[in-house]
Design a protein around this motif. Sequence first.
Motif, PDB file in Angstrom:
ATOM      1  N   TRP A   1       0.874  -1.245   0.041  1.00 26.91           N
ATOM      2  CA  TRP A   1       0.094   0.025  -0.046  1.00 26.91           C
ATOM      3  C   TRP A   1       0.866   1.345  -0.015  1.00 26.91           C
ATOM      4  O   TRP A   1       0.678   2.249  -0.952  1.00 26.91           O
ATOM      5  N   ILE A   2       1.951   1.185   0.723  1.00 33.43           N
ATOM      6  CA  ILE A   2       2.656   2.368   1.163  1.00 33.43           C
ATOM      7  C   ILE A   2       3.444   2.667  -0.349  1.00 33.43           C
ATOM      8  O   ILE A   2       3.687   3.698  -1.110  1.00 33.43           O
ATOM      9  N   CYS A   3       4.120   1.563  -0.960  1.00 30.68           N
ATOM     10  CA  CYS A   3       4.721   1.581  -2.083  1.00 30.68           C
ATOM     11  C   CYS A   3       4.000   2.001  -3.231  1.00 30.68           C
ATOM     12  O   CYS A   3       4.517   2.978  -3.992  1.00 30.68           O
ATOM     13  N   LEU A   4       2.776   1.692  -3.368  1.00 29.37           N
ATOM     14  CA  LEU A   4       2.052   1.939  -4.559  1.00 29.37           C
ATOM     15  C   LEU A   4       1.306   3.474  -4.265  1.00 29.37           C
ATOM     16  O   LEU A   4       1.124   4.041  -5.430  1.00 29.37           O
ATOM     17  N   GLU A   5       1.563   4.025  -3.236  1.00 26.50           N
ATOM     18  CA  GLU A   5       0.954   5.541  -2.972  1.00 26.50           C
ATOM     19  C   GLU A   5       1.813   6.387  -3.914  1.00 26.50           C
ATOM     20  O   GLU A   5       3.089   6.438  -3.885  1.00 26.50           O
ATOM     21  N   PRO A   6       0.833   7.195  -4.777  1.00 26.62           N
ATOM     22  CA  PRO A   6       1.915   8.038  -5.644  1.00 26.62           C
ATOM     23  C   PRO A   6       2.389   9.453  -4.884  1.00 26.62           C
ATOM     24  O   PRO A   6       3.256  10.039  -5.662  1.00 26.62           O
ATOM     25  N   THR A   7       2.075   9.745  -3.835  1.00 30.57           N
ATOM     26  CA  THR A   7       2.605  10.910  -3.266  1.00 30.57           C
ATOM     27  C   THR A   7       3.222  10.595  -2.025  1.00 30.57           C
ATOM     28  O   THR A   7       2.766   9.794  -1.180  1.00 30.57           O
ATOM     29  N   TRP A   8       4.352  11.438  -1.809  1.00 32.08           N
ATOM     30  CA  TRP A   8       5.339  11.384  -0.719  1.00 32.08           C
ATOM     31  C   TRP A   8       4.257  11.673   0.749  1.00 32.08           C
ATOM     32  O   TRP A   8       4.479  11.130   1.719  1.00 32.08           O
ATOM     33  N   LYS A   9       3.613  12.670   0.581  1.00 34.52           N
ATOM     34  CA  LYS A   9       2.924  13.446   1.747  1.00 34.52           C
ATOM     35  C   LYS A   9       2.059  12.261   2.322  1.00 34.52           C
ATOM     36  O   LYS A   9       1.996  11.744   3.598  1.00 34.52           O
ATOM     37  N   ARG A  10       1.314  11.594   1.519  1.00 36.01           N
ATOM     38  CA  ARG A  10       0.436  10.544   1.714  1.00 36.01           C
ATOM     39  C   ARG A  10       1.121   9.144   2.237  1.00 36.01           C
ATOM     40  O   ARG A  10       0.617   8.501   3.000  1.00 36.01           O
ATOM     41  N   ARG A  11       2.185   9.010   1.449  1.00 31.83           N
ATOM     42  CA  ARG A  11       3.034   7.936   1.928  1.00 31.83           C
ATOM     43  C   ARG A  11       3.740   7.839   3.373  1.00 31.83           C
ATOM     44  O   ARG A  11       3.507   6.788   4.134  1.00 31.83           O
TER      45      ARG A  11
ATOM     46  N   VAL B   1      -5.903  -5.427   2.036  1.00 28.06           N
ATOM     47  CA  VAL B   1      -5.754  -5.764   0.320  1.00 28.06           C
ATOM     48  C   VAL B   1      -6.311  -4.364  -0.139  1.00 28.06           C
ATOM     49  O   VAL B   1      -5.846  -3.932  -1.233  1.00 28.06           O
ATOM     50  N   LEU B   2      -7.778  -3.925   0.277  1.00 26.40           N
ATOM     51  CA  LEU B   2      -8.147  -2.998  -0.163  1.00 26.40           C
ATOM     52  C   LEU B   2      -7.479  -1.419  -0.309  1.00 26.40           C
ATOM     53  O   LEU B   2      -7.694  -0.604  -0.951  1.00 26.40           O
ATOM     54  N   LEU B   3      -6.678  -1.209   0.668  1.00 24.19           N
ATOM     55  CA  LEU B   3      -5.764  -0.040   0.718  1.00 24.19           C
ATOM     56  C   LEU B   3      -4.913  -0.092  -0.468  1.00 24.19           C
ATOM     57  O   LEU B   3      -4.475   1.123  -0.944  1.00 24.19           O
ATOM     58  N   SER B   4      -4.283  -0.977  -1.013  1.00 25.20           N
ATOM     59  CA  SER B   4      -3.575  -0.934  -2.263  1.00 25.20           C
ATOM     60  C   SER B   4      -4.421  -0.469  -3.477  1.00 25.20           C
ATOM     61  O   SER B   4      -3.903   0.175  -4.292  1.00 25.20           O
ATOM     62  N   MET B   5      -5.605  -0.973  -3.373  1.00 28.23           N
ATOM     63  CA  MET B   5      -6.444  -0.550  -4.433  1.00 28.23           C
ATOM     64  C   MET B   5      -6.729   0.746  -4.288  1.00 28.23           C
ATOM     65  O   MET B   5      -6.887   1.602  -5.645  1.00 28.23           O
ATOM     66  N   LEU B   6      -6.994   1.429  -3.110  1.00 24.60           N
ATOM     67  CA  LEU B   6      -7.028   2.583  -3.160  1.00 24.60           C
ATOM     68  C   LEU B   6      -5.836   3.762  -3.547  1.00 24.60           C
ATOM     69  O   LEU B   6      -6.056   4.660  -4.445  1.00 24.60           O
ATOM     70  N   SER B   7      -4.417   3.121  -3.289  1.00 29.08           N
ATOM     71  CA  SER B   7      -3.308   3.782  -3.767  1.00 29.08           C
ATOM     72  C   SER B   7      -3.359   3.846  -5.335  1.00 29.08           C
ATOM     73  O   SER B   7      -3.118   4.734  -6.165  1.00 29.08           O
ATOM     74  N   VAL B   8      -3.857   2.427  -5.961  1.00 25.29           N
ATOM     75  CA  VAL B   8      -3.803   2.551  -7.530  1.00 25.29           C
ATOM     76  C   VAL B   8      -4.855   3.623  -7.891  1.00 25.29           C
ATOM     77  O   VAL B   8      -4.878   4.281  -8.922  1.00 25.29           O
ATOM     78  N   TYR B   9      -6.137   3.629  -7.203  1.00 29.55           N
ATOM     79  CA  TYR B   9      -6.975   4.721  -7.764  1.00 29.55           C
ATOM     80  C   TYR B   9      -6.465   6.011  -7.635  1.00 29.55           C
ATOM     81  O   TYR B   9      -6.727   6.710  -8.787  1.00 29.55           O
ATOM     82  N   ARG B  10      -5.767   6.285  -6.767  1.00 25.98           N
ATOM     83  CA  ARG B  10      -5.243   7.675  -6.681  1.00 25.98           C
ATOM     84  C   ARG B  10      -4.216   7.654  -7.666  1.00 25.98           C
ATOM     85  O   ARG B  10      -3.960   8.956  -8.265  1.00 25.98           O
ATOM     86  N   PHE B  11      -3.267   6.665  -8.025  1.00 25.96           N
ATOM     87  CA  PHE B  11      -2.363   6.814  -9.022  1.00 25.96           C
ATOM     88  C   PHE B  11      -3.106   6.978 -10.600  1.00 25.96           C
ATOM     89  O   PHE B  11      -2.575   7.766 -11.332  1.00 25.96           O
ATOM     90  N   LYS B  12      -3.941   6.321 -10.684  1.00 27.69           N
ATOM     91  CA  LYS B  12      -4.819   6.404 -12.033  1.00 27.69           C
ATOM     92  C   LYS B  12      -5.496   7.739 -12.084  1.00 27.69           C
ATOM     93  O   LYS B  12      -5.693   8.136 -13.236  1.00 27.69           O
ATOM     94  N   THR B  13      -5.835   8.368 -10.812  1.00 24.34           N
ATOM     95  CA  THR B  13      -6.606   9.743 -11.252  1.00 24.34           C
ATOM     96  C   THR B  13      -5.533  10.820 -11.169  1.00 24.34           C
ATOM     97  O   THR B  13      -5.765  12.026 -11.103  1.00 24.34           O
ATOM     98  N   GLY B  14      -4.250  10.557 -11.210  1.00 34.34           N
ATOM     99  CA  GLY B  14      -3.165  11.315 -11.459  1.00 34.34           C
ATOM    100  C   GLY B  14      -2.640  12.339 -10.262  1.00 34.34           C
ATOM    101  O   GLY B  14      -2.163  13.332 -10.213  1.00 34.34           O
TER     102      GLY B  14
END
Length: 223
Positions: free
Chosen positions: A159-169, A207-220
Motif C-alpha cells: 500500500w505504501i509503495c503504490l501510493e503516488p504522493t510522498w505526503k500520503r506515503r 488488500v483494499l488499501l492498495s486498491m485505494l493507492s492504485v485509484y489515486r495513481f490512476k487519477t493523477g
Amino acid sequence: MLKPILYKEWIKTRWYFLLAILVSIGFTGYSLLRVNRVIGLKGMEHLWQVMLERDVIFIDLQMYIPLIIGILLAIVQFVPEIQQSRLKLTLHLPYPHYRIIAVMLLYGILVLLVCFVFNFIFMSVYFIGILAGELVKHILMTALTWYIAGFTGYLLTAWICLEPTWKRRILNIVIAVCVLRVFFLSAVPEAYNSFLPVLIGYTSLTVLLSMLSVYRFKTGQQD
C-alpha cells in the motif's frame, strides 16, 4: 494475461524468495538447536519443566522474522514498479487494473504462504517428536500471530509503495507502524488466541488499501 503477470512477478522475486526461505528456516533451525542444547545439558524433564512452569517456548528469536520477510518482499516486488515507471505500463495492459494489482498481491501472499508453511512443518515435525500435543499447539499458536503479522506487513508495505504522493506515503507509514504494533503488544504465549479471527479479518481488509493507492495513481495524484 494472468500467466505473463505471474511470470513477471516470479522473475522479480525469485532470488528473494529463495533467500527468504533460507533465512527463515535458518532462524527456525537455530531456535530448535537451542532446544536441543537444553535437552543435551539438562535433559528432557528440565525442558518440560521450564515450558510448563515458566511458559517458555524457545522460538522467541523468530518473533519479527515473518514481519521482516513480508515487508522486504513488498519492497522487492513493488518499488521497481514505481521507480522504473513499470506500474504505468502495467496498468495500461488490456486487463482490469484492479485485477492486475490483485493478482500481484495474490502472488506475494502465496510466496509468503509457501515460506511460512515450510517453517510450520519444520517446527511441527521436530516438536511432535519430543513434546506432548498440547505443548506443540501452544508453541505453534503463539507463532501464528507472528506469521499473520508477516502477511499484514506485506500488504501494508505494498500500500505504501503504490501510493503516488510522498505526503500520503508518510502518513501511510505512520498508520502501518501503529497497526503492526498491535501484533506485538504482548509477549505472553498465546495471548492473541481469542483475537486471531479479528487480526485475520483486518489483514484481509488491508488488500483494499492498495486498491485505494492504485485509484489515486490512476487519477493523477502527485506530490
